[in-house]
Design a protein around this motif. Sequence first.
Motif, mmCIF file in Angstrom:
data_model
loop_
_atom_site.group_PDB
_atom_site.id
_atom_site.type_symbol
_atom_site.label_atom_id
_atom_site.label_comp_id
_atom_site.label_asym_id
_atom_site.label_seq_id
_atom_site.Cartn_x
_atom_site.Cartn_y
_atom_site.Cartn_z
ATOM 1 N N LEU A 97 0.834 -1.202 0.000
ATOM 2 C CA LEU A 97 0.000 0.000 0.000
ATOM 3 C C LEU A 97 0.869 1.252 0.000
ATOM 4 C CD1 LEU A 97 -2.794 1.316 0.119
ATOM 5 C CD2 LEU A 97 -2.656 1.149 2.631
ATOM 6 N N VAL A 98 1.863 1.312 0.858
ATOM 7 C CA VAL A 98 2.746 2.482 0.893
ATOM 8 C C VAL A 98 3.477 2.630 -0.441
ATOM 9 C CG1 VAL A 98 4.798 3.487 1.994
ATOM 10 C CG2 VAL A 98 2.978 2.494 3.397
ATOM 11 N N ASN A 99 3.872 1.521 -1.031
ATOM 12 C CA ASN A 99 4.620 1.576 -2.292
ATOM 13 C C ASN A 99 3.753 1.886 -3.512
ATOM 14 O OD1 ASN A 99 7.131 1.231 -1.152
ATOM 15 N ND2 ASN A 99 7.071 -1.002 -1.335
ATOM 16 N N THR A 100 2.459 2.125 -3.316
ATOM 17 C CA THR A 100 1.636 2.561 -4.445
ATOM 18 C C THR A 100 1.870 4.028 -4.788
ATOM 19 O OG1 THR A 100 -0.289 3.110 -3.058
ATOM 20 C CG2 THR A 100 -0.219 0.877 -4.050
ATOM 21 N N ARG A 101 2.574 4.764 -3.922
ATOM 22 C CA ARG A 101 2.962 6.139 -4.252
ATOM 23 C C ARG A 101 4.416 6.326 -3.840
ATOM 24 N NH1 ARG A 101 4.361 10.721 -2.554
ATOM 25 N NH2 ARG A 101 3.828 10.454 -0.383
ATOM 26 N N THR A 102 5.265 6.353 -4.851
ATOM 27 C CA THR A 102 6.698 6.571 -4.658
ATOM 28 C C THR A 102 7.138 7.580 -5.708
ATOM 29 O OG1 THR A 102 7.282 4.746 -6.129
ATOM 30 C CG2 THR A 102 7.025 4.197 -3.789
ATOM 31 N N ALA A 103 8.410 7.542 -6.069
ATOM 32 C CA ALA A 103 8.900 8.417 -7.139
ATOM 33 C C ALA A 103 8.225 8.067 -8.463
ATOM 34 C CB ALA A 103 10.416 8.290 -7.268
ATOM 35 N N ASN A 104 7.702 6.851 -8.559
ATOM 36 C CA ASN A 104 6.946 6.443 -9.741
ATOM 37 C C ASN A 104 5.581 7.107 -9.711
ATOM 38 O OD1 ASN A 104 9.019 4.677 -10.527
ATOM 39 N ND2 ASN A 104 8.269 3.135 -9.086
ATOM 40 N N ILE A 116 0.211 5.447 7.347
ATOM 41 C CA ILE A 116 1.098 4.302 7.577
ATOM 42 C C ILE A 116 2.541 4.612 7.173
ATOM 43 C CG2 ILE A 116 1.562 1.907 6.872
ATOM 44 C CD1 ILE A 116 -1.497 1.707 6.407
ATOM 45 N N ARG A 117 2.724 5.403 6.137
ATOM 46 C CA ARG A 117 4.062 5.681 5.590
ATOM 47 C C ARG A 117 5.096 6.067 6.663
ATOM 48 N NH1 ARG A 117 5.393 6.494 0.551
ATOM 49 N NH2 ARG A 117 3.246 6.933 -0.053
ATOM 50 N N PRO A 118 4.796 6.959 7.609
ATOM 51 C CA PRO A 118 5.825 7.374 8.563
ATOM 52 C C PRO A 118 6.379 6.235 9.428
ATOM 53 C CG PRO A 118 3.961 8.890 8.629
ATOM 54 C CD PRO A 118 3.560 7.737 7.760
ATOM 55 N N VAL A 119 5.652 5.149 9.560
ATOM 56 C CA VAL A 119 6.156 4.011 10.342
ATOM 57 C C VAL A 119 7.491 3.534 9.771
ATOM 58 C CG1 VAL A 119 5.700 1.599 10.997
ATOM 59 C CG2 VAL A 119 3.853 3.309 11.081
ATOM 60 N N PHE A 120 7.640 3.597 8.463
ATOM 61 C CA PHE A 120 8.845 3.111 7.793
ATOM 62 C C PHE A 120 10.008 4.105 7.878
ATOM 63 C CE2 PHE A 120 5.324 0.842 5.963
ATOM 64 C CZ PHE A 120 5.797 -0.453 5.843
ATOM 65 N N HIS A 121 9.742 5.327 8.306
ATOM 66 C CA HIS A 121 10.757 6.377 8.328
ATOM 67 C C HIS A 121 11.052 6.884 9.740
ATOM 68 C CE1 HIS A 121 10.627 6.809 3.938
ATOM 69 N NE2 HIS A 121 9.330 6.617 4.053
ATOM 70 N N SER A 122 10.379 6.359 10.742
ATOM 71 C CA SER A 122 10.452 6.918 12.094
ATOM 72 C C SER A 122 11.366 6.112 13.010
ATOM 73 C CB SER A 122 9.057 6.954 12.720
ATOM 74 O OG SER A 122 8.209 7.798 11.996
ATOM 75 N N GLU A 123 11.788 6.785 14.058
ATOM 76 C CA GLU A 123 12.481 6.104 15.149
ATOM 77 C C GLU A 123 11.483 5.154 15.817
ATOM 78 O OE1 GLU A 123 15.742 6.311 15.925
ATOM 79 O OE2 GLU A 123 15.893 7.522 14.103
ATOM 80 N N PRO A 124 11.974 4.087 16.467
ATOM 81 C CA PRO A 124 11.066 3.086 17.037
ATOM 82 C C PRO A 124 9.959 3.647 17.940
ATOM 83 C CG PRO A 124 13.277 2.229 17.029
ATOM 84 C CD PRO A 124 13.377 3.667 16.582
ATOM 85 N N ALA A 125 10.285 4.549 18.846
ATOM 86 C CA ALA A 125 9.252 5.069 19.753
ATOM 87 C C ALA A 125 8.177 5.827 18.973
ATOM 88 C CB ALA A 125 9.878 5.962 20.821
ATOM 89 N N ASP A 126 8.587 6.585 17.975
ATOM 90 C CA ASP A 126 7.613 7.316 17.157
ATOM 91 C C ASP A 126 6.778 6.361 16.315
ATOM 92 O OD1 ASP A 126 8.448 9.789 18.149
ATOM 93 O OD2 ASP A 126 9.964 10.000 16.573
#
Length: 178
Positions: free
Chosen positions: A17-24, A64-74
């Motif tokens: 789902l997150v990868n449905t919007r990237t640089a593509n 959901i996207r920020p889960v992949f870019h955040s520090e664990p606590a965030d």
Amino acid sequence: MESLQTPDRLVRLAVDLVNTRTANPEQLTSPQTVRQFLLDHGESEPITLDDDDLAQVRVVRELIRPVFHSEPADAARILNHLLAEYAVRPYLSDHDGSPWHLHVAKPGATWADWLAAGTALGLAGFAAAHGFEAIDACAAPDCERVFVNPAERRPRRFCTPTCSSRTRVASYRARQRG
């Protein structure tokens, strides 16, 4: 909404789902593309969507996207918020003649609410089992894809071998010029 089936399925659903919007270009361009996404991820008919559903699914994707870019606590705070907002105590259902399966979204939930509850549950379970370091975004500077890596002794920085190779080659060429 069909079964949650396996935790792996929910994690794959979150990543895809997150990868449905990237640089593509945007992949979720119409209710029909969301319907196809759901079918491709094991959901069964009937799947009825409109433009409002499309907009809501896109909102969930960006939650959901920020889960992949955040520090664990965030990342944990984000997932806990999504679970509190969208998930309910799990229950079994055999609606529409389907086999018994588990639901974590509210009865009558929209597809977006179902995606929020299911993907948050999947990522939370994955993080508990593998740690947040196994939930990541590709390190290639020109890639915006995300991935999960359940291999504990093989850390990954890239979403695919292609991104890894492209980055290594670019780094080598930059060293040769510099």
